[in-house]
Scaffold this active site. Structure first.
Site, PDB file in Angstrom:
ATOM      1  CG  ASP A 164      -8.586  -4.533  -2.587  1.00  0.00           C
ATOM      2  OD1 ASP A 164      -9.806  -4.387  -2.359  1.00  0.00           O
ATOM      3  OD2 ASP A 164      -7.872  -3.646  -3.069  1.00  0.00           O
TER       4      ASP A 164
ATOM      5  CG  HIS B  37      -2.073   0.947   1.069  1.00  0.00           C
ATOM      6  ND1 HIS B  37      -1.976   2.289   1.348  1.00  0.00           N
ATOM      7  CD2 HIS B  37      -3.318   0.738   0.596  1.00  0.00           C
ATOM      8  CE1 HIS B  37      -3.136   2.861   1.064  1.00  0.00           C
ATOM      9  NE2 HIS B  37      -3.961   1.945   0.605  1.00  0.00           N
TER      10      HIS B  37
HETATM   11  N1  CMC Z   1       4.152  -7.676  -4.899  1.00  0.00           N
HETATM   12  C1  CMC Z   1       5.488  -7.606  -5.114  1.00  0.00           C
HETATM   13  N2  CMC Z   1       6.218  -6.483  -4.990  1.00  0.00           N
HETATM   14  C2  CMC Z   1       5.580  -5.375  -4.618  1.00  0.00           C
HETATM   15  C3  CMC Z   1       4.200  -5.356  -4.373  1.00  0.00           C
HETATM   16  C4  CMC Z   1       3.476  -6.554  -4.516  1.00  0.00           C
HETATM   17  N3  CMC Z   1       2.157  -6.586  -4.298  1.00  0.00           N
HETATM   18  N4  CMC Z   1       3.815  -4.103  -4.029  1.00  0.00           N
HETATM   19  C5  CMC Z   1       4.918  -3.358  -4.056  1.00  0.00           C
HETATM   20  N5  CMC Z   1       5.986  -4.116  -4.408  1.00  0.00           N
HETATM   21  C6  CMC Z   1       7.383  -3.665  -4.495  1.00  0.00           C
HETATM   22  C7  CMC Z   1       7.614  -2.856  -5.754  1.00  0.00           C
HETATM   23  O1  CMC Z   1       8.060  -3.675  -6.825  1.00  0.00           O
HETATM   24  C8  CMC Z   1       8.643  -1.872  -5.307  1.00  0.00           C
HETATM   25  O2  CMC Z   1       9.901  -2.506  -5.318  1.00  0.00           O
HETATM   26  P1  CMC Z   1      11.252  -1.645  -5.641  1.00  0.00           P
HETATM   27  O3  CMC Z   1      11.353  -0.614  -4.563  1.00  0.00           O
HETATM   28  O4  CMC Z   1      12.327  -2.674  -5.585  1.00  0.00           O
HETATM   29  O5  CMC Z   1      11.035  -1.059  -6.999  1.00  0.00           O
HETATM   30  C9  CMC Z   1       8.294  -1.587  -3.862  1.00  0.00           C
HETATM   31  O6  CMC Z   1       7.597  -2.764  -3.417  1.00  0.00           O
HETATM   32  C10 CMC Z   1       7.399  -0.372  -3.673  1.00  0.00           C
HETATM   33  O7  CMC Z   1       6.253  -0.559  -4.486  1.00  0.00           O
HETATM   34  P2  CMC Z   1       5.605   0.586  -5.372  1.00  0.00           P
HETATM   35  O8  CMC Z   1       4.849  -0.028  -6.506  1.00  0.00           O
HETATM   36  O9  CMC Z   1       6.632   1.611  -5.705  1.00  0.00           O
HETATM   37  O10 CMC Z   1       4.611   1.209  -4.309  1.00  0.00           O
HETATM   38  P3  CMC Z   1       3.392   2.128  -4.615  1.00  0.00           P
HETATM   39  O11 CMC Z   1       3.106   2.853  -3.369  1.00  0.00           O
HETATM   40  O12 CMC Z   1       3.649   2.929  -5.829  1.00  0.00           O
HETATM   41  O13 CMC Z   1       2.215   1.093  -4.974  1.00  0.00           O
HETATM   42  C11 CMC Z   1       0.490  -0.504  -4.698  1.00  0.00           C
HETATM   43  C12 CMC Z   1       1.311   0.619  -4.046  1.00  0.00           C
HETATM   44  C13 CMC Z   1      -0.703  -0.834  -3.818  1.00  0.00           C
HETATM   45  C14 CMC Z   1      -0.031  -0.050  -6.070  1.00  0.00           C
HETATM   46  C15 CMC Z   1       1.392  -1.762  -4.868  1.00  0.00           C
HETATM   47  O14 CMC Z   1       1.816  -2.201  -3.598  1.00  0.00           O
HETATM   48  C16 CMC Z   1       0.705  -2.890  -5.619  1.00  0.00           C
HETATM   49  O15 CMC Z   1       0.711  -2.907  -6.862  1.00  0.00           O
HETATM   50  N6  CMC Z   1       0.050  -3.854  -4.871  1.00  0.00           N
HETATM   51  C17 CMC Z   1      -0.714  -4.905  -5.510  1.00  0.00           C
HETATM   52  C18 CMC Z   1      -2.064  -4.362  -5.941  1.00  0.00           C
HETATM   53  C19 CMC Z   1      -2.987  -4.129  -4.755  1.00  0.00           C
HETATM   54  O16 CMC Z   1      -3.150  -4.976  -3.891  1.00  0.00           O
HETATM   55  N7  CMC Z   1      -3.676  -2.986  -4.778  1.00  0.00           N
HETATM   56  C20 CMC Z   1      -4.670  -2.624  -3.755  1.00  0.00           C
HETATM   57  C21 CMC Z   1      -4.230  -1.468  -2.906  1.00  0.00           C
HETATM   58  S1  CMC Z   1      -5.253  -1.264  -1.439  1.00  0.00           S
HETATM   59  C22 CMC Z   1      -6.818  -0.887  -1.981  1.00  0.00           C
HETATM   60  C23 CMC Z   1      -6.955   0.299  -2.848  1.00  0.00           C
HETATM   61  O17 CMC Z   1      -6.240   1.300  -2.727  1.00  0.00           O
HETATM   62  O18 CMC Z   1      -7.837   0.263  -3.689  1.00  0.00           O
END
Ligand code: CMC
Length: 429
Positions: A364, A306
């Site tokens: 989720d 998140h």
């Molecule tokens: N699985 C594997 N690696 C992950 C994941 C994951 N679910 N989430 C983040 N990472 C890694 C990402 O690759 C990155 O690594 P690095 O620093 O080496 O590049 C690091 O963790 C930080 O991730 P980010 O994508 O830069 O973080 P963000 O804040 O931009 O994205 C997020 C947050 C929720 C989009 C992301 O964690 C994700 O795609 N999660 C899976 C989808 C998900 O469950 N979404 C629902 C969010 S909660 C409900 C809502 O808001 O609707």
């Protein structure tokens, strides 16, 4: 402590920028005068360090795993309140008195029907259309029907708009489902509470009696409370940005529904169940954990991570507890999905990659298991999120349009394209 920040550009020119401090949370630097004072912008793609507005609705402490609606903990509200009361709280800022609650609850019950012409919109879709496509189109289509609620400077218009949106969104979502399975649409029944009414519209058929299961209605109520608002998330920010142009309020809501659909946001609940199906069994977890950690593999552990929560998502904790309760009432974890999800969580939370990046299960991760147990099909999971989140979108939209200082949302950019150049005639290229 100083109440301003000093920013010095590479040429050594300094400018004092005011500090902004809310009631809770970290301070911010007010950069509104930065461009006028220095000719420079700030650069923050993804808004990781940027506050887009002031808001008094919801507060999140991502380090402590705290979520407050108007100052009340969402997990406490999930135990003690109900969704309609939470809607009142989010819209009005205070918990209702008994008389206020009765009036509000009755008004929501009385606005559940949609204009009969809107029903015809559904038949324009192919039978296998995703319900989120129908939801955003039909909510956008409401712009063409409810002209008595579009003057946002009129408090009465704002009230009717809010009530109409909250009351009608379950009717539209259930109708999208009914259309997709080829069953007649079920009209709302005003003698039922919000969640029971939705369940009846989803599952009743004219040929049979339908009795609402109170366990299912209670589970939905909790899920809707926990999804009701989450401050400046992507869909709410989309609603604010669209709404800041002065567009029709229903069009602003439709833009939020579209933004919610993506798998990085509300679409994650559907993606979690698809992922659990893909993993198939506990024996395959290690293989999928390795895929999630592999940067060359697009696979991510859906329902994990998140932007704001770096400890745990308090919504996920409540939902996990409810999972057990619902599955107990519905014959247990017959297909092993809850066991698979719990084992996946356990393994991921011990894995160095997830620990180091502070990736925890989010809202989720477990919600889909409850929806599935209640018989809600996977492609309806994100519409369920939309039903809960509608009040949040409405509350933020109304907060914004009631602010006399509101301005159109219009970000800047760092241009990386070609320098100015002369047009060459097609024959000379
Ligand atoms: N699985 C594997 N690696 C992950 C994941 C994951 N679910 N989430 C983040 N990472 C890694 C990402 O690759 C990155 O690594 P690095 O620093 O080496 O590049 C690091 O963790 C930080 O991730 P980010 O994508 O830069 O973080 P963000 O804040 O931009 O994205 C997020 C947050 C929720 C989009 C992301 O964690 C994700 O795609 N999660 C899976 C989808 C998900 O469950 N979404 C629902 C969010 S909660 C409900 C809502 O808001 O609707």
């Amino acid at each position: 402590m100083s109440d301003s920040y000093t920013v010095t550009d590479p040429s050594g020119n300094s400018v004092e920028l005011p500090k902004v401090q809310g009631t809770l949370g970290p301070p911010a630097v007010d950069v509104r005068k930065l461009y006028a004072s220095t000719g420079g912008f700030t650069f923050d793609p993804g808004f990781t360090s940027t506050c887009s507005c002031e808001s008094g609705i919801t507060y999140i402490d991502g380090n402590e795993g705290v979520l407050l609606y108007r100052g009340y903990r969402a997990d406490e509200l999930a135990k003690k309140s109900n969704f309609i009361e939470v809607c009142y709280l989010l819209l009005n800022g205070e918990l209702p008195t008994k008389a206020e609650y009765d009036e509000f609850e009755s008004a929501i019950r009385m606005h559940t029907m949609i204009n009969e012409s809107l029903k015809r919109f559904f038949t324009g879709f192919h039978y296998d259309a995703h319900p989120m496509a129908m939801l955003s189109s039909i909510v956008g289509g409401m712009s063409a029907f409810y002209h008595d609620t579009t003057n946002t400077s009129d408090p009465e218009h704002r009230t009717i708009f809010a009530r109409r949106m909250i009351a009608k969104i379950p009717t539209i979502a259930a109708a999208a489902y009914k259309y997709s399975v080829g069953q007649p649409l079920v009209y709302p029944s005003n003698d039922l509470d919000y969640c029971s009414n939705f369940l009846r519209m989803m599952f009743a058929v004219p040929a049979e009696e339908y009795a609402v299961d109170p366990v299912a209605a209670e589970a939905l109520d909790v899920l809707f409370i926990l999804h009701a608002d989450h401050e400046q998330n992507a869909s709410t920010s989309t609603v604010r940005l669209a709404g800041s142009t002065g567009c029709n309020p229903y069009a602003a809501m439709a833009s939020g529904i579209s933004a919610l659909w993506g798998p990085a946001h509300g679409g994650a609940n559907e993606a979690v169940l698809n992922m659990l199906n893909q993993i198939g069994s506990v024996d395959n977890i290690d293989q999928y954990i390795a895929k999630a950690k592999d940067k060359s593999d697009p696979f991510r552990l859906m329902g994990f991570g998140h932007r704001v929560y770096k400890n745990f998502d308090p919504r996920a904790t409540v939902i996990r507890e409810h999972c057990h309760k619902v599955l107990k009432a519905y014959g247990g974890d017959s297909d092993g999905k809850l066991e698979l999800a719990m084992r996946l969580e356990e393994i991921a939370l011990k894995d160095e990659y997830f620990v180091e990046k502070k990736l925890y299960p989010n809202v989720d991760f477990y919600s889909g298991i409850i929806y599935k147990a209640l018989g809600i099909p996977t492609n309806m999971f994100t519409p369920m999120f939309a039903i809960g989140r509608t009040v949040g979108w409405v509350a933020h939209y109304l907060e914004m349009v009631s602010d006399p200082g509101m301005r159109i949302g219009r970000p800047r950019q760092i241009y990386t394209g070609a320098d100015e150049r002369a047009y060459t005639d097609i024959g000379s290229r």
